[in-house]
Design a protein around this motif. Sequence first.
Motif, PDB file in Angstrom:
ATOM      1  N   SER B 217      35.844  46.307  36.343  1.00  0.00           N
ATOM      2  CA  SER B 217      36.146  44.956  36.809  1.00  0.00           C
ATOM      3  C   SER B 217      35.630  43.961  35.774  1.00  0.00           C
ATOM      4  O   SER B 217      34.532  44.105  35.236  1.00  0.00           O
ATOM      5  N   LEU B 218      36.450  42.985  35.449  1.00  0.00           N
ATOM      6  CA  LEU B 218      36.131  42.032  34.388  1.00  0.00           C
ATOM      7  C   LEU B 218      35.992  40.631  34.960  1.00  0.00           C
ATOM      8  O   LEU B 218      36.803  40.223  35.788  1.00  0.00           O
ATOM      9  N   ARG B 219      34.998  39.893  34.475  1.00  0.00           N
ATOM     10  CA  ARG B 219      34.946  38.461  34.805  1.00  0.00           C
ATOM     11  C   ARG B 219      36.065  37.777  34.027  1.00  0.00           C
ATOM     12  O   ARG B 219      36.337  38.131  32.882  1.00  0.00           O
ATOM     13  N   PRO B 220      36.721  36.778  34.637  1.00  0.00           N
ATOM     14  CA  PRO B 220      37.780  36.085  33.897  1.00  0.00           C
ATOM     15  C   PRO B 220      37.239  35.410  32.643  1.00  0.00           C
ATOM     16  O   PRO B 220      36.072  35.026  32.580  1.00  0.00           O
ATOM     17  N   PHE B 221      38.089  35.309  31.671  1.00  0.00           N
ATOM     18  CA  PHE B 221      37.756  34.658  30.404  1.00  0.00           C
ATOM     19  C   PHE B 221      38.323  33.241  30.414  1.00  0.00           C
ATOM     20  O   PHE B 221      37.769  32.317  29.846  1.00  0.00           O
ATOM     21  N   ILE B 222      39.459  33.081  31.070  1.00  0.00           N
ATOM     22  CA  ILE B 222      40.118  31.783  31.196  1.00  0.00           C
ATOM     23  C   ILE B 222      40.374  31.545  32.682  1.00  0.00           C
ATOM     24  O   ILE B 222      40.763  32.474  33.400  1.00  0.00           O
ATOM     25  N   TYR B 223      40.113  30.325  33.124  1.00  0.00           N
ATOM     26  CA  TYR B 223      40.267  30.005  34.544  1.00  0.00           C
ATOM     27  C   TYR B 223      41.387  28.995  34.726  1.00  0.00           C
ATOM     28  O   TYR B 223      41.618  28.156  33.859  1.00  0.00           O
ATOM     29  N   GLY B 224      42.077  29.062  35.870  1.00  0.00           N
ATOM     30  CA  GLY B 224      43.118  28.072  36.118  1.00  0.00           C
ATOM     31  C   GLY B 224      44.119  28.535  37.143  1.00  0.00           C
ATOM     32  O   GLY B 224      43.843  29.424  37.951  1.00  0.00           O
ATOM     33  N   SER B 234      38.191  28.081  43.685  1.00  0.00           N
ATOM     34  CA  SER B 234      37.662  29.237  42.955  1.00  0.00           C
ATOM     35  C   SER B 234      38.785  30.163  42.492  1.00  0.00           C
ATOM     36  O   SER B 234      39.859  30.217  43.088  1.00  0.00           O
ATOM     37  N   GLN B 235      38.482  30.878  41.424  1.00  0.00           N
ATOM     38  CA  GLN B 235      39.451  31.787  40.811  1.00  0.00           C
ATOM     39  C   GLN B 235      39.674  32.998  41.730  1.00  0.00           C
ATOM     40  O   GLN B 235      38.699  33.542  42.276  1.00  0.00           O
ATOM     41  N   PRO B 236      40.917  33.448  41.912  1.00  0.00           N
ATOM     42  CA  PRO B 236      41.133  34.685  42.680  1.00  0.00           C
ATOM     43  C   PRO B 236      40.389  35.848  42.019  1.00  0.00           C
ATOM     44  O   PRO B 236      40.179  35.827  40.804  1.00  0.00           O
ATOM     45  N   ASP B 237      40.032  36.851  42.816  1.00  0.00           N
ATOM     46  CA  ASP B 237      39.286  37.965  42.221  1.00  0.00           C
ATOM     47  C   ASP B 237      40.134  39.224  42.131  1.00  0.00           C
ATOM     48  O   ASP B 237      39.639  40.282  41.805  1.00  0.00           O
ATOM     49  N   PHE B 238      41.446  39.101  42.423  1.00  0.00           N
ATOM     50  CA  PHE B 238      42.274  40.302  42.374  1.00  0.00           C
ATOM     51  C   PHE B 238      43.158  40.292  41.127  1.00  0.00           C
ATOM     52  O   PHE B 238      43.481  39.240  40.587  1.00  0.00           O
ATOM     53  N   LEU B 239      43.535  41.507  40.721  1.00  0.00           N
ATOM     54  CA  LEU B 239      44.372  41.661  39.521  1.00  0.00           C
ATOM     55  C   LEU B 239      45.850  41.622  39.904  1.00  0.00           C
ATOM     56  O   LEU B 239      46.193  42.048  40.997  1.00  0.00           O
ATOM     57  N   PRO B 240      46.706  41.156  39.017  1.00  0.00           N
ATOM     58  CA  PRO B 240      46.395  40.652  37.684  1.00  0.00           C
ATOM     59  C   PRO B 240      46.000  39.173  37.661  1.00  0.00           C
ATOM     60  O   PRO B 240      45.575  38.664  36.648  1.00  0.00           O
TER      61      PRO B 240
END
Lengths: 106, 381
Positions: B217-224, B234-240
């Motif tokens: 699991s990766l923390r996002p690098f870019i948010y939006g 807040s940023q969703p936590d599911f992929l993609p």
Amino acid sequence: MLYGMLKEYRALITFDSLSEAFGAEQVLKERNCPSALIHTPRSLRAGCNRALCFPLAFKDLIEDLIDARVVFTGCYEARKEGFVPLGEEAGDSESNQGEDNDDLSG
Amino acid sequence: MMIYLDNGATSWPKPQEVKLIMNEALDSGGNPGRGGHGVSMEAARSVYRVRELLSKIFGINKPTRVVFTSNATQAINTALFGILKSGDHVITSSLEHNAVTRPLNVLENRGVKVTRISGRSGNEFSLEEYAAAFRDNTKLVVTLHASNISGVLLPVEQIGEIARGKGVPYLLDAAQTAGVYPLDLNSLPVDILAFPGHKGLLGPQGTGGLVIGDNCSLRPFIYGGTGSLSELDSQPDFLPDALESGTLNGVGIAGLGGGVKYLLAQGMDNVRKREQQLCQSLIDGLLHIPGVKLYGGTDAATKAPIVAFNLGEIDSMIVGDMLDEEYGIISRAGLHCAPHAHRMLGTIEQGVVRLSPSHFTTEVEIGETLKAVAKVSKELL
Ligand SMILES: Cc1ncc(COP(=O)(O)O)c(C=O)c1O
């Protein structure tokens, strides 16, 4: 309350990601089950603002979705009184869907 | 007439299918997944189909674990910054491209400890040194698959097995091998794979991505904006979605799908073997030219389709320029964004001339190239 293809189809799945919805669409298609992407009903707030509706007669295909590792946040039958989690009979007080219980206001 | 031998930088020409499908995507329009209208949905569906295709070729059975980025560099940054934080330790090789070296340098300044496994020509990655490099706080192993300078392959199976044994995820930079070698995460012990869409997969520039194994699991690098959970700050936590903020390169991704389909129709092994044959002809011919120094061995069948050479001590840039200006041959000369690898080869001053054919390259073009190198050698040496 019922709109679009939901009027005819009556079964609805919600997702967090639209990508999961496409995954589900694909699985249903492979099993000759028609489906339509519609706006997620406000009462069923999910990550994705599109939900997939399909004919209730195909509700057993939910198992196939699980087998195909499609992640969904809920699956419902659309009734006059609101959205009832699939697999739950009318008047069934024991729910295994927890948070989805208060979504009947649809 | 141009002879294009810089497919290591970006593949050219692209299959006809890629152009057709990109034109179609441009004509149909729509922002993938933004808004519920049919045009947006069709654009999103077309992106999903490519996700599905890539999940199949990389052996991961969840299309949502394929995340699109603009190139391999952005994919690698997403993975490195998404996993490593101050106090962590990471192991890497001494052959890396700046796509890995530079983000690791920034992370090092932020308190991440970096171990670079040494190597030498012929044994580019010391497995003994590597096996002894793990610490309690080792959070990641990251290496490239094939050197972008010499084409030499690292022993990724062993690197991955050892990392698995230590419970540490392995990030593979497959910039030079995606679409060249089969990379099946079911059998290859790789946890995260970074790929460019515009090289071996034959897609357009502006495409690339990450394939993320089940346990990572990766923390996002870019948010939006993601088109999902729009009511939340807040940023969703599911992929993609978590890792795909902002409008996707829908047109480019459609083209990438066209490239992958073309590649599968040709057969990845057939394409690679053809390229390796062309490389072998280059190597065999170069060995007969006075003053040629070859790097990365003389057996093209054991490496990515890249041939690296120098003429005596002459600056590689001069040779590259002459091949281009006088003979229309497009090579890549200089340092190739990988200074550490050049130190290993002893070419940090001189650089190397890199020739990387594609399966579209003809034997005639290879012959012309060899003649041109022979003439340049005669002129300069
Ligand atoms: C080994 C390696 N890693 C990373 C990259 C960067 O790829 P991109 O240009 O798609 O960001 C390259 C490109 O040359 C490469 O050869």
